[in-house]
Write a protein that holds these residues in place. Sequence first.
Motif: not given
Lengths: 323, 323
Positions: B45, B47-52, B139, B142-143, B146
């Motif tokens: 999304a 503002g996120e860098t990557a989703r491992p 996570a 946290t989401i 979001d």
Amino acid sequence: MVSASAAAASPNNQGDAQALFAERLTTIAKDTERLLDRLLASQPADGETARPARLLEAMRYASLGSGKRFRPFLVVESASLFDVPRQGALMCAAALECIHCYSLAHDDLPAMDDDNLRRGQPTVHKKFDEATAILAGDALLTIAFDILANEETSSNPSVRIALVSALARASGLGGMVGGQLLDLAAEGRFADAPKPMGEADVLTLQAMKTGALIRFGCCAGAILADVHDERYAALERYGTVLGQAFQIADDLLDVEGDAATVGKQTGKDAAAGKATIVDLLGVANARARLAALVAEAAEALSIFGAKSSVLAAAAKFVAERKA
Amino acid sequence: MVSASAAAASPNNQGDAQALFAERLTTIAKDTERLLDRLLASQPADGETARPARLLEAMRYASLGSGKRFRPFLVVESASLFDVPRQGALMCAAALECIHCYSLAHDDLPAMDDDNLRRGQPTVHKKFDEATAILAGDALLTIAFDILANEETSSNPSVRIALVSALARASGLGGMVGGQLLDLAAEGRFADAPKPMGEADVLTLQAMKTGALIRFGCCAGAILADVHDERYAALERYGTVLGQAFQIADDLLDVEGDAATVGKQTGKDAAAGKATIVDLLGVANARARLAALVAEAAEALSIFGAKSSVLAAAAKFVAERKA
């Protein structure tokens, strides 16, 4: 309008800026501590049933009494660029610190980094027990969003919701937590053998694991001020390079520091075989990179003029810190 | 205005209401599944860098593919009382389900309940490993915030922030996480020997551990509709008694169920010596209490008339469920 604090942040030279930085860091740490102490009081908030004593005690142990409060400093100082009310900035700072402290409590768990010592004290699961440390982390993570949702953070609900969204993304799957997973993978902790890490891999891992919260702290001032123009972009750039500088300094400390000064176990990264920028570039080149990042941080802040000298001093502090 | 779904919820008799409940539960479960699948996609999304990949896979394992989605049902059905747009209700439902699923992943950890089986499948730490299960839980937690902060949840930022605040309080220190701590304390897991539990202690523990999320689900419709009058209070009362009914039914299953039907290990509470309402009142009296709670749930809903028959049927379902 120029606020009193911003006017005071126009020192004559770099030495003054460093002294002012140290003073601000101390003051903001004290104010954050006082606020966290109030937010983590025993009286339940509206909508809560009760606050179990053991859980609250573990949350307080994990978050009060120590820590430089560098992330809160970033929130309060970036907010002061826009003359945002200080109490709102402190609330946001407290929320960010709750996220930081929860991540330390979970990171130290036996199934994670298995650390017994943090800031020279027993880690949360050593002081209490593993289950309590897991739950205290969960509760600190959760209360961060409660704090951001509080009217004390901003009278504008759109600002509060923007902070919730930005902090969730900085700290979750695509940010800090994702970075922690990548970090464990890089240590060869999972079934797949770790792939050799290039500079881009290391930068992504670090931008997530430690960079995302620092970047959020720097952007928070603009979000609190509801500012989304080139000043937001400037703080985002500042936060990004500050995060990189922070990590290189940390990696240099890991190579060169000793446990007594740093207050935690050192030399662990080398033992795990995980790549850092210092590994990839060597110590001398990493130091040069660090200096370039400090210069870039100052340049990013130039849009704010003399008001931002304390934030520029923060970048220097990060690069030169010994612990 | 009466929405199509509310008009359809006026059955002729209780049998129809039960059938309609089963149908709605299935539909809402499918819609929640589809939405979670999209929210937990690999694309980062803003503002996120990557989703491992490994972390995302564990989050998906913990939240997709099974579960009755009873809490999402409560959100969507309580929202339909107020003709709230269905997509917003589903977003809130997905957030609540993320909290529920994270709590299961953490609860199952070796340091917590140490369960190997959940819904007939290996628990997250068994399928992956402990560190991944801890991080996947973090996570998912946290989401959830979001998702609530997303405009799809409500076009009104005040509504979104009210949901953040309510969900944080239901799920944190003074709600679910606090209840988990009390639950471990009741099992004698900490240094202090557990105190004998009276009915009030048991009700407090359960109101926090399982009741708070159920209550949030029931109140969510009113929050989404920005309704804070006696209808909110009615849903809060409904949610409170529904949570109590849910727990008594669960405790009865724990006493009388077998692992094959329930899909998880049973008989654990008795082994731990922890008090439940069933222990304190006995099976027959607990069954009578359950019936009284179902009646009270229906009475609390009477303010909504025939529109609420599916929610009333949900209380009956909870009381009579076999798994």
